[in-house]
Design an enzyme around this catalytic site. Sequence first.
Site, short mmCIF file in Angstrom:
data_model
loop_
_atom_site.label_atom_id
_atom_site.label_comp_id
_atom_site.label_asym_id
_atom_site.label_seq_id
_atom_site.Cartn_x
_atom_site.Cartn_y
_atom_site.Cartn_z
N HIS A 158 -8.92 -39.77 0.31
CA HIS A 158 -9.48 -38.43 0.39
C HIS A 158 -9.28 -37.64 -0.91
O HIS A 158 -10.08 -36.76 -1.24
CB HIS A 158 -8.84 -37.66 1.55
CG HIS A 158 -9.68 -36.56 2.08
ND1 HIS A 158 -10.24 -35.59 1.27
CD2 HIS A 158 -10.07 -36.24 3.35
CE1 HIS A 158 -10.93 -34.74 2.01
NE2 HIS A 158 -10.85 -35.12 3.27
N ASP A 379 -31.23 -44.07 4.10
CA ASP A 379 -32.19 -45.15 4.33
C ASP A 379 -32.11 -46.16 3.19
O ASP A 379 -32.50 -45.87 2.06
CB ASP A 379 -33.61 -44.57 4.44
CG ASP A 379 -34.65 -45.62 4.80
OD1 ASP A 379 -34.30 -46.82 4.85
OD2 ASP A 379 -35.81 -45.24 5.01
#
Length: 436
Positions: A158, A379
């Site tokens: 993180h 995508d």
Amino acid sequence: MSMVEIPTPAVVLERCDIQPSPDTAAELTRPIIHFDMPWFYFHPVQRLLFFDLPCSKPHFLETILPKLKESLTQTLNHFLPLAGNIIQPLNSRGPFFRFAVGDSVSLTIAESNSDFNHLTGNHPRVSDEFYACVPQLPGETYVRRHHHGVCFGFTNHHAIGDASSIVRFIKAWASVNKFGHDAKLIDDKLVPYYDRTAVEDPEGLDKIYWNLIKRSRVVESPPISFPLNKLRQTFVITKDEVQKLKNFVQEKRPGKHITSFTVTCAMVWRRKQRRWRTTSQNSSASPPTAADAEPAVTGGVLRNCLAFVKAESTHGLLKGNDGFVTAAECIGEAIQRTVYNEKGILDGAEKWPLEFGKLIGKRLFGVAGSPRFDLYDADYGWGRPKKFESPSIDGDTSMSLCKSRDFEGGLEIGLSRPEKDLSAFAAIFTEQLGKL
């Protein structure tokens, strides 16, 4: 699979290191700043994206995989810190991340015989099952000849970047893989921005936080041990239902800061209070979360630009008849105090580490994600993902939150809980929506 079974491991077909192109990559060193430091010892963040992509094993390995590797190389040219390392020299002024030519991202190709349609549903599923898709899971199992789909597993530290940064990377990789080049990244504003000087530090937070880290005892997250004894379920809420929840709260608490985020988090927070038992009606409960504090710069910023937000209430208030409204009001007020603070979003930030240290041992839950994040927009050339999951929430009491795949303006709430707790939340979820 029963609640006591160890998850079926995946067969590792290949492990490789993907480097940015050596002819375009150059050494990069940037300081780790106060926005990044609180995440040093936070557990690794894990994301799973499932794509409906029926194909044979040879087709995947010979056609799809080489293109994924090449597109990942091109994408990493713009996301060098993800291939680099975090350096923590305790005797220096502070930590920094560094990319050197030759650094890389580890890519593991594995095959699982888990039921693809089962894993990509919204119904309760044993949380352990998903770890066959999480990077670095060892072990072997039976291999089927044909694939039902593909799962991309992402694990990151993180401190190198927040959710916004990693989502930007995932979409950038998808774009390069789909279009075969990286030219479109600039148009879509996916190219990251590394200059830390855009973030001012008039209060000396970098030094304050780094001194706290050097003095504190390192407490790293324990490794996952199986069985988790939890089920994972996704709850979908439509745009109309979100609006009705907001209207419901605003009618009872007019003028309050009420958003899609506050009402969805309030539903989960209230449920946790009704499950917890206590002899004191005044015991506090808090859902710490983070608010976006990104400055206005050109392009995206690959780092953490988050401000901590802490909401608190009492067990007695949250479990009452107006517990949902109270929870939404508390979260909204906490966001209002921080994000819209007249003195700036970092007002009091020098006290954040100590304030949140005091919350250890209290009834907490966090929020992973945001209504702004749309991972279903990633995508790779095969259409939208079939399902997003966040394994990171298995290790604590967090919830995941993201845009809905199937409902414009809707949201998906992900929970991983013991079976009884999950069933109880499902009942509360249905009950609350039924009141609208």
